[in-house]
Design a protein around this motif. Sequence first.
Motif, PDB file in Angstrom:
ATOM      1  N   PHE A  13     119.292 -19.207 -40.017  1.00 20.10           N
ATOM      2  CA  PHE A  13     118.595 -18.052 -40.624  1.00 20.10           C
ATOM      3  C   PHE A  13     117.418 -17.849 -40.343  1.00 20.10           C
ATOM      4  CE2 PHE A  13     116.629 -16.014 -44.306  1.00 20.10           C
ATOM      5  CZ  PHE A  13     117.542 -15.018 -44.719  1.00 20.10           C
ATOM      6  N   PHE A  14     116.960 -16.730 -39.622  1.00 14.55           N
ATOM      7  CA  PHE A  14     115.605 -16.821 -39.090  1.00 14.55           C
ATOM      8  C   PHE A  14     114.832 -15.668 -39.923  1.00 14.55           C
ATOM      9  CE2 PHE A  14     113.140 -14.451 -35.587  1.00 14.55           C
ATOM     10  CZ  PHE A  14     112.117 -15.028 -35.674  1.00 14.55           C
ATOM     11  N   PHE A  15     113.555 -16.113 -40.580  1.00 11.34           N
ATOM     12  CA  PHE A  15     112.723 -15.244 -41.121  1.00 11.34           C
ATOM     13  C   PHE A  15     111.646 -15.010 -40.449  1.00 11.34           C
ATOM     14  CE2 PHE A  15     112.249 -14.075 -45.904  1.00 11.34           C
ATOM     15  CZ  PHE A  15     111.300 -13.282 -45.704  1.00 11.34           C
ATOM     16  N   ASN A  16     111.480 -13.823 -39.955  1.00  6.32           N
ATOM     17  CA  ASN A  16     110.246 -13.380 -38.827  1.00  6.32           C
ATOM     18  C   ASN A  16     109.185 -12.821 -39.859  1.00  6.32           C
ATOM     19  OD1 ASN A  16     109.084 -12.748 -36.591  1.00  6.32           O
ATOM     20  ND2 ASN A  16     109.636 -10.504 -36.758  1.00  6.32           N
ATOM     21  N   GLU A  17     108.004 -13.478 -39.456  1.00  4.22           N
ATOM     22  CA  GLU A  17     106.728 -13.228 -40.357  1.00  4.22           C
ATOM     23  C   GLU A  17     107.143 -13.368 -41.747  1.00  4.22           C
ATOM     24  OE1 GLU A  17     104.611  -9.859 -39.185  1.00  4.22           O
ATOM     25  OE2 GLU A  17     104.393 -10.395 -36.897  1.00  4.22           O
ATOM     26  N   ILE A  18     107.294 -14.569 -41.987  1.00  5.08           N
ATOM     27  CA  ILE A  18     107.345 -14.997 -43.397  1.00  5.08           C
ATOM     28  C   ILE A  18     106.315 -14.698 -44.405  1.00  5.08           C
ATOM     29  CG2 ILE A  18     106.920 -17.299 -42.979  1.00  5.08           C
ATOM     30  CD1 ILE A  18     109.041 -18.101 -44.976  1.00  5.08           C
ATOM     31  N   ASN A  19     105.038 -14.756 -43.804  1.00  2.00           N
ATOM     32  CA  ASN A  19     103.728 -14.756 -44.623  1.00  2.00           C
ATOM     33  C   ASN A  19     103.507 -13.232 -44.876  1.00  2.00           C
ATOM     34  OD1 ASN A  19     103.312 -14.255 -41.822  1.00  2.00           O
ATOM     35  ND2 ASN A  19     101.099 -14.317 -42.290  1.00  2.00           N
ATOM     36  N   ARG A  20     104.421 -11.969 -44.415  1.00  2.00           N
ATOM     37  CA  ARG A  20     104.275 -10.942 -44.973  1.00  2.00           C
ATOM     38  C   ARG A  20     105.374 -10.643 -45.994  1.00  2.00           C
ATOM     39  NH1 ARG A  20     101.520  -7.589 -42.007  1.00  2.00           N
ATOM     40  NH2 ARG A  20     101.124  -8.048 -39.639  1.00  2.00           N
ATOM     41  N   ALA A  21     106.111 -11.450 -46.577  1.00  6.21           N
ATOM     42  CA  ALA A  21     106.944 -11.388 -47.755  1.00  6.21           C
ATOM     43  C   ALA A  21     106.297 -11.747 -48.791  1.00  6.21           C
ATOM     44  CB  ALA A  21     108.227 -12.157 -47.497  1.00  6.21           C
ATOM     45  N   ARG A  22     106.612 -11.040 -49.982  1.00  8.71           N
ATOM     46  CA  ARG A  22     105.984 -11.736 -51.370  1.00  8.71           C
ATOM     47  C   ARG A  22     106.268 -12.837 -51.712  1.00  8.71           C
ATOM     48  NH1 ARG A  22     104.264  -6.967 -54.366  1.00  8.71           N
ATOM     49  NH2 ARG A  22     104.860  -5.090 -53.352  1.00  8.71           N
ATOM     50  N   PRO A  23     105.612 -13.467 -52.611  1.00  9.33           N
ATOM     51  CA  PRO A  23     105.848 -14.840 -53.264  1.00  9.33           C
ATOM     52  C   PRO A  23     107.236 -15.030 -53.839  1.00  9.33           C
ATOM     53  CG  PRO A  23     103.473 -14.117 -53.796  1.00  9.33           C
ATOM     54  CD  PRO A  23     104.155 -12.980 -53.129  1.00  9.33           C
ATOM     55  N   GLN A  24     107.760 -13.840 -54.612  1.00  7.53           N
ATOM     56  CA  GLN A  24     109.193 -13.896 -55.108  1.00  7.53           C
ATOM     57  C   GLN A  24     110.180 -14.046 -54.266  1.00  7.53           C
ATOM     58  OE1 GLN A  24     106.664 -11.620 -55.455  1.00  7.53           O
ATOM     59  NE2 GLN A  24     107.054 -10.105 -57.239  1.00  7.53           N
TER      60      GLN A  24
END
Length: 337
Positions: A111-122
């Motif tokens: 499972f690859f999450f690209n640019e994870i720091n753009r996603a909200r804390p939720q």
Amino acid sequence: MDALLQDWRTRALQVEQEAGRAVIGQPETLRLINVALFARGHVLLEGDVGVGKTTVLRAFSRAIGGAFERVEGTVDLMPGDLIYHTFVDAEGRPRIEPGPLLRQGEALTTFFFNEINRARPQVQSLLLRAMAERSVSAFNREYRFPHMTVFADRNRIEREETFELASAARDRFMFELRMLTPVDREVRRALALDPAYHDADLLLEQVAPAILPWQELNLIAAAIQTGVTASPALQDYVLDLWQATHTPQQFGLAIDGVDMQRLVLAGASPRGISSLLRAARVVAWLDERTYLIPEDIAAVLPAALGHRIFFTPVYEIRHAAIADAFVAQLMARIAAP
């Protein structure tokens, strides 16, 4: 079991070699991702734009085999977007289908999450459970993905419309790796001038697919952990390292311009030390040993602990530089057996 582990060691080194066909100048990153894979840990990559973070993670996914899912981190991404997908079909009827976490079922391997720091804390919070328990609850049932490894990357340059990962989120990652632009002139020459490195998709086609029977990864990882031992002296060494992350002044750690009494807000967690040892055992296994040596610990200590030591606010703004110096002091000041 020894013969089985030997066969898997050959496969593990082949995975690393194949992934290396898609990247150049990143041997340490390749090795540490491979170590995390066989220690069953998740990996967060950080680096400048265009250094190949996505390419190296896609290369490992291709070599590992199994089902692959990818999510793009955006400011409007919501937790439900990982669970389900809503749309209107060709006949105008609303439809709900499983989202990227669910659609592959137990076959989900990467499972690859690209640019994870753009996603909200939720969204990050939902991912925490998926990483820790390899399961989520949805549609009145429990979905499990026991073979999943989460790879995520983070752009360290841009800070607008980004959400810094909470300490609990960072602690879920076995390794936090910094993937830097290569400095070797010949590597730079190849990256800039060789057309072979200008098309990521063509590079990835050179990676042999599905080298591993991925359904057996957990079994082999458990065998590695039970097959590599640590002497009492080395266990004491690890315990001293752990204590030094909490009370560095007790062990004589010193960093120029830093008040060591006021530096540490929280040291490494039990999960962090467990991750350190799990990863070190894989390093020993790859080197064809059944026992740990201090060099195995040193090989993974920066990646396993650097992001798990949290500093007081006055120092946290310089976390990367201070963490590097802190880890260097750990290895220099704590006497190895």
